[in-house]
Write a protein that holds these residues in place. Sequence first.
Motif, short mmCIF file in Angstrom:
data_model
loop_
_atom_site.label_atom_id
_atom_site.label_comp_id
_atom_site.label_asym_id
_atom_site.label_seq_id
_atom_site.Cartn_x
_atom_site.Cartn_y
_atom_site.Cartn_z
N THR A 171 0.82 -1.22 0.00
CA THR A 171 0.00 0.00 0.00
C THR A 171 0.85 1.27 0.00
OG1 THR A 171 -0.17 -0.15 2.42
CG2 THR A 171 -1.95 -1.11 1.13
N ASN A 172 2.09 1.20 0.47
CA ASN A 172 2.96 2.36 0.41
C ASN A 172 3.40 2.65 -1.03
OD1 ASN A 172 2.89 2.74 3.20
ND2 ASN A 172 4.66 1.43 3.55
N PHE A 174 1.67 1.87 -3.67
CA PHE A 174 0.51 2.22 -4.48
C PHE A 174 -0.54 2.94 -3.63
CE2 PHE A 174 2.37 -1.46 -6.59
CZ PHE A 174 2.36 -1.09 -7.93
N PRO A 175 -0.27 4.19 -3.26
CA PRO A 175 -1.28 4.93 -2.50
C PRO A 175 -2.54 5.17 -3.32
CG PRO A 175 0.52 6.38 -3.19
CD PRO A 175 0.96 4.98 -3.48
N ASP A 176 -2.40 5.16 -4.65
CA ASP A 176 -3.53 5.30 -5.56
C ASP A 176 -3.82 3.94 -6.19
OD1 ASP A 176 -5.43 5.93 -7.43
OD2 ASP A 176 -4.16 7.28 -8.61
N ARG A 177 -4.89 3.31 -5.77
CA ARG A 177 -5.21 1.96 -6.25
C ARG A 177 -5.50 1.93 -7.75
NH1 ARG A 177 -7.05 -1.58 -1.77
NH2 ARG A 177 -8.12 -2.83 -3.35
N SER A 178 -5.82 3.05 -8.33
CA SER A 178 -6.10 3.06 -9.77
C SER A 178 -4.86 2.74 -10.60
CB SER A 178 -6.68 4.41 -10.21
OG SER A 178 -5.72 5.45 -10.09
N ALA A 179 -3.68 2.84 -9.98
CA ALA A 179 -2.44 2.54 -10.70
C ALA A 179 -2.13 1.05 -10.73
CB ALA A 179 -1.28 3.30 -10.05
N LYS A 182 -5.05 -4.06 -13.84
CA LYS A 182 -6.50 -4.31 -13.88
C LYS A 182 -6.82 -5.76 -14.22
CE LYS A 182 -7.41 0.10 -13.29
NZ LYS A 182 -6.03 0.62 -13.31
#
Length: 371
Positions: A171-172, A174-179, A182
């Motif tokens: 999570t550090n 990828f603070p933005d899960r959209s990155a 998919k």
Amino acid sequence: MKRQDFSRFPSVKSGLSRRQFTLLASAVSGTAALGLPLAARAAGGLPERFADLYKAAAKEGSVIFYTDGRQETAQRISAFWKQVFPDVQLLITPLGSPALIAQVETEYAAGQHRVDVTHMSQAYVAKLWKQKGFYEPYKATTFNDFAPDYADADGAYYSPELYLLPAAFNTNAFPDRSALPKSLADFLDPKWKGKIVMPDPTTSGNTLTFLQTLLAKNYIDWDYLTKLATQNVLFVRGNPDVIRMLASGERTLSPLLSTFNLEPAKHKGQPIDSFVLKEGSIVVLSSMGIMAKAPHPNAAKLLVEALLSPEGQNVLTEYGAFWPANSTVKLKPGAPTIASFHPIQQPPATLDDQKKTDAFLAKFKQVFHRH
């Protein structure tokens, strides 16, 4: 019995020796970290409900349990057991599924019957063991609370809980899960080279299930795996090692991680989380059964009764690492449903063939240069 509707649901050998883990299990006290308050609440009327069986088990003195469950789960089971059935010592040997299977088959080939109850993630092996006579069929009092998918018709083995194999990330990083990727195809993007970690299917039953299921359902093919092999994937022995790699940031992505490893790590505050790929997440059915010629047959029945009971199911499913297979057990408020993970069911016809599994592993080693 009706089949379960998913919409209703929210390693190699451990470093601990059997003696060390037995001492740990026996020393469990009423600490919240090990879940004993839950055990005390969950105890209910189990000792009275199984009074005659408990009395017979107490004369045997102990029960030996080989399990592929994580240490946190084993500790919760130990705390629960010590609270409810203190006159029977629970001896737990933690093993990854491949190591557990190899150990049991080696013991049985030598005519040794050391274990009372086994629990593993490889459902197809349970079917083979039933054919070989490795199990002592037993219909628990809750047998009718388990759908046909989760209880062998003769009671040879059960799936006491379900878990999933979603993708996972740091999570550090990828603070933005959209990155995040998919789909499975996105893991082939060159930008993820050197960032992916996976358990090795030769030592992890979950990865074996994951890859064989995806191949059987045509989500991937060998061309995909050949391309994935160019991504400098780090293969580790099991899910706990994936947790360590992700939490440390040494690697930041994994296409699979069992919820029973991931959720306790999240509960401890480690910087990891799951995410669902477009293809979905594979549902894994564990297999638990009493072994033929078990050294403590009554204690073995008592352990199976306890873990299949609503009280035992609540202990197993604490932290959201598992979902209960007993249809009478309800999810805790706010718990995610299995449906929210877009579940992919395993195709038994493919996974039941040991020759196909051996052929898969041989080709996998060749493609990923794992000789």
